[in-house]
Write a protein that holds these residues in place. Structure first.
Motif, PDB file in Angstrom:
ATOM      1  N   PHE A  59       0.861  -1.195   0.000  1.00  0.00           N
ATOM      2  CA  PHE A  59       0.000   0.000   0.000  1.00  0.00           C
ATOM      3  C   PHE A  59       0.890   1.235   0.000  1.00  0.00           C
ATOM      4  O   PHE A  59       1.667   1.454   0.933  1.00  0.00           O
ATOM      5  N   SER A  60       0.749   2.023  -1.038  1.00  0.00           N
ATOM      6  CA  SER A  60       1.499   3.280  -1.151  1.00  0.00           C
ATOM      7  C   SER A  60       0.593   4.437  -0.760  1.00  0.00           C
ATOM      8  O   SER A  60      -0.627   4.297  -0.754  1.00  0.00           O
ATOM      9  N   LYS A  61       1.183   5.585  -0.431  1.00  0.00           N
ATOM     10  CA  LYS A  61       0.358   6.788  -0.220  1.00  0.00           C
ATOM     11  C   LYS A  61       0.662   7.845  -1.278  1.00  0.00           C
ATOM     12  O   LYS A  61       0.250   8.992  -1.131  1.00  0.00           O
ATOM     13  N   ASP A  62       1.378   7.436  -2.322  1.00  0.00           N
ATOM     14  CA  ASP A  62       1.797   8.412  -3.335  1.00  0.00           C
ATOM     15  C   ASP A  62       0.843   8.406  -4.535  1.00  0.00           C
ATOM     16  O   ASP A  62       0.907   7.505  -5.376  1.00  0.00           O
ATOM     17  N   PRO A  63      -0.025   9.434  -4.630  1.00  0.00           N
ATOM     18  CA  PRO A  63      -0.980   9.437  -5.746  1.00  0.00           C
ATOM     19  C   PRO A  63      -0.299   9.633  -7.098  1.00  0.00           C
ATOM     20  O   PRO A  63      -0.769   9.106  -8.107  1.00  0.00           O
ATOM     21  N   PHE A 297      -3.014   3.528  -1.849  1.00  0.00           N
ATOM     22  CA  PHE A 297      -3.232   2.920  -3.163  1.00  0.00           C
ATOM     23  C   PHE A 297      -2.440   1.615  -3.255  1.00  0.00           C
ATOM     24  O   PHE A 297      -1.209   1.650  -3.118  1.00  0.00           O
ATOM     25  N   PRO A 298      -3.124   0.475  -3.465  1.00  0.00           N
ATOM     26  CA  PRO A 298      -2.355  -0.761  -3.639  1.00  0.00           C
ATOM     27  C   PRO A 298      -1.523  -0.682  -4.918  1.00  0.00           C
ATOM     28  O   PRO A 298      -2.028  -0.208  -5.944  1.00  0.00           O
ATOM     29  N   LYS A 311      -5.383  -2.828  -7.916  1.00  0.00           N
ATOM     30  CA  LYS A 311      -4.220  -1.952  -8.043  1.00  0.00           C
ATOM     31  C   LYS A 311      -4.657  -0.540  -8.446  1.00  0.00           C
ATOM     32  O   LYS A 311      -5.484  -0.377  -9.347  1.00  0.00           O
ATOM     33  N   GLY A 312      -4.128   0.462  -7.747  1.00  0.00           N
ATOM     34  CA  GLY A 312      -4.343   1.849  -8.159  1.00  0.00           C
ATOM     35  C   GLY A 312      -5.647   2.470  -7.699  1.00  0.00           C
ATOM     36  O   GLY A 312      -5.934   3.624  -8.018  1.00  0.00           O
TER      37      GLY A 312
END
Ligand code: HEM
Length: 414
Positions: A59-63, A297-298, A311-312
């Motif tokens: 899981f990212s936090k970067d849009p 965002f996965p 994803k996304g």
């Protein structure tokens, strides 16, 4: 797995974040929601499911890197939560960038560094209590405006060297950023305004550095390895001023509201039968100050609690719902019971994005709440508990204001 239920449409006015969390839970611990602007997202309101997601490096936090619709240009400037995607700081960073940005400020908030702040934090509390002691007995005051907001905002503004005359304007950006009732035009105006103010402030600090964390960040910018851009610098400053103020303010307001509406528990607290530590943990659990936090965002399809989040897709973590998850806390999950043995909560987050301000927040709560009740033993709500209005946002869990009477004489400061 196919989504079998209609996505819950988020109430942008945040009229009852707990009722909303229960409605979302009715669709499962992980389910789809619709955000203002018609944007589909996922909400995680189950405790175990949240632990799983928050500990998962996928899981990212970067849009900019990982939100498919944002990258494809399908999220316009008119999306009311666009401010949460456009910020440039550790909360919108992933991997090595997140570690780099977090490291720069995390060291200022270690338990040891925070302990050294104790005398100054105490002095700010004493100053505010002194101001309150001057209020006419019986006069109704807004606890939030007179204590819960000025206290943490003074602490964080002192740390970052923000002079008094600039504070209200610089803090306004963070206040408006969590207001989910704003129009896209108001959101855009706020983003422009806080950028301008933060850039001006940083330029002034660069000319005249001081003994403060903003000057430390500027010094770090010069160091090899930090590679802190100007955009990241103002983004970090914005983040720290907002996070240093908003959740602490809510936690103080929520705790006082809860205690004053449970006189039997307040009496047990006064008699020493239960402790402040129990009360603080229990209010953090059942009144998580951050209600529903954007965005994760996965980076690939990820299964959480039997549901595959593609994803996304954007994901929000429903901390207010998680604290009241009946699977974790049983049928009394929504009740205030400082004696319950398991008060576990995720209200400060979990995993690599966990709150860096937790030691400071805990020090602030442990000092500010007992001092208030000792100084004003007659403190009481000035309206019926159920008449206290919600803050008006689905991101935070707070009150618009908290009308109280200090009632009776203040006990003289020791
Ligand atoms: C009761 C008070 C507070 C609560 C409930 C709270 C809650 C949270 C939560 C839930 C997160 C995790 C976000 C995520 O997982 O995406 C977080 C992150 C963060 N908090 Fe706090 N917070 C509080 C006080 C503070 C204070 C006083 C500061 C600053 C001094 C602070 C600074 C931060 C920062 C910088 C992050 C971002 C960490 C990262 O992205 O790596 N918080 N907070």
């Amino acid at each position: 797995m196919e989504q079998l239920t209609c996505p819950h449409i988020i109430d942008r006015t945040g009229s009852d974040v707990h009722a909303e969390a229960a409605q979302i839970r009715a669709n499962g611990p992980v389910s789809q929601i619709e955000l203002p602007g018609g944007v589909l997202a996922w909400s995680i309101v189950g405790y175990e499911e949240a632990v799983q997601a928050l500990a998962d490096a996928r899981f990212s936090k970067d849009p900019r890197q990982h939100w498919t619709a944002f990258r494809d240009g399908r999220i316009g400037q008119d999306f009311p939560l666009i401010g949460w995607a456009l910020m440039d700081n550790m909360t919108t960073a992933y991997g090595a960038d997140h570690s780099r940005l977090r490291r720069l400020t995390a060291k200022a908030f270690t338990t040891r560094r925070v302990e050294a702040m104790r005398p100054r934090v105490r002095a700010i509390i004493d100053g505010l209590l002194e101001e309150l002691a001057a209020v006419e007995p019986g006069e109704v005051i807004d606890f939030k405006a007179r204590y819960a907001h000025p206290f943490p905002s003074r602490v964080i503004c002192e740390l970052f060297g923000v002079p008094e005359e600039r504070r209200a304007a610089m803090l306004r950006g963070g206040e408006l950023n969590v207001d989910t009732t704003l129009t896209p035009e108001e959101v855009a105006a706020n983003i422009e305004q806080w950028h301008t103010l933060m850039h001006q402030f940083v330029a002034d600090k660069r000319r005249e550095p001081g003994d403060d964390l903003t000057s430390d960040l500027l010094a770090a910018q010069e160091e090899d390895g930090s590679r802190l851009t100007d955009s990241e610098l103002v983004g970090t400053l914005f983040l720290l001023l907002a996070t240093g103020t908003e959740p602490v303010m809510n936690q103080l307001t929520n705790s006082v509201h809860v205690l004053l509406s449970h006189p039997e528990e307040l009496a047990r607290l006064r008699s020493g039968e239960i402790t402040w530590s129990q009360v603080i943990e229990e209010t953090l659990r059942m009144e998580a100050p951050v209600a529903h936090l954007p965005f994760r965002f996965p980076i690939e399809d990820v299964e959480v609690g039997g549901v595959v989040i593609p994803k996304g897709d954007p994901v929000l973590i429903g901390f207010a719902g998680i604290g009241r998850d009946p699977v974790k806390h049983g049928p009394t999950a929504s009740e205030f019971d400082p004696t319950r043995s398991d008060k576990s909560h995720l209200s400060f987050g979990y995993g690599i994005y966990r709150c860096i301000g937790m030691p400071l927040a805990m020090l602030e709560l442990e000092l500010a709440l007992p001092a208030l009740f000792e100084r004003f033993p007659g403190l009481e709500l000035a309206v019926k508990s159920e008449e206290v209005e919600p803050q008006g946002t689905f991101i935070m869990n707070g009150r618009k204001e908290l009308p109280v009477r200090l009632a009776g004489a203040a006990v003289q400061a020791a």
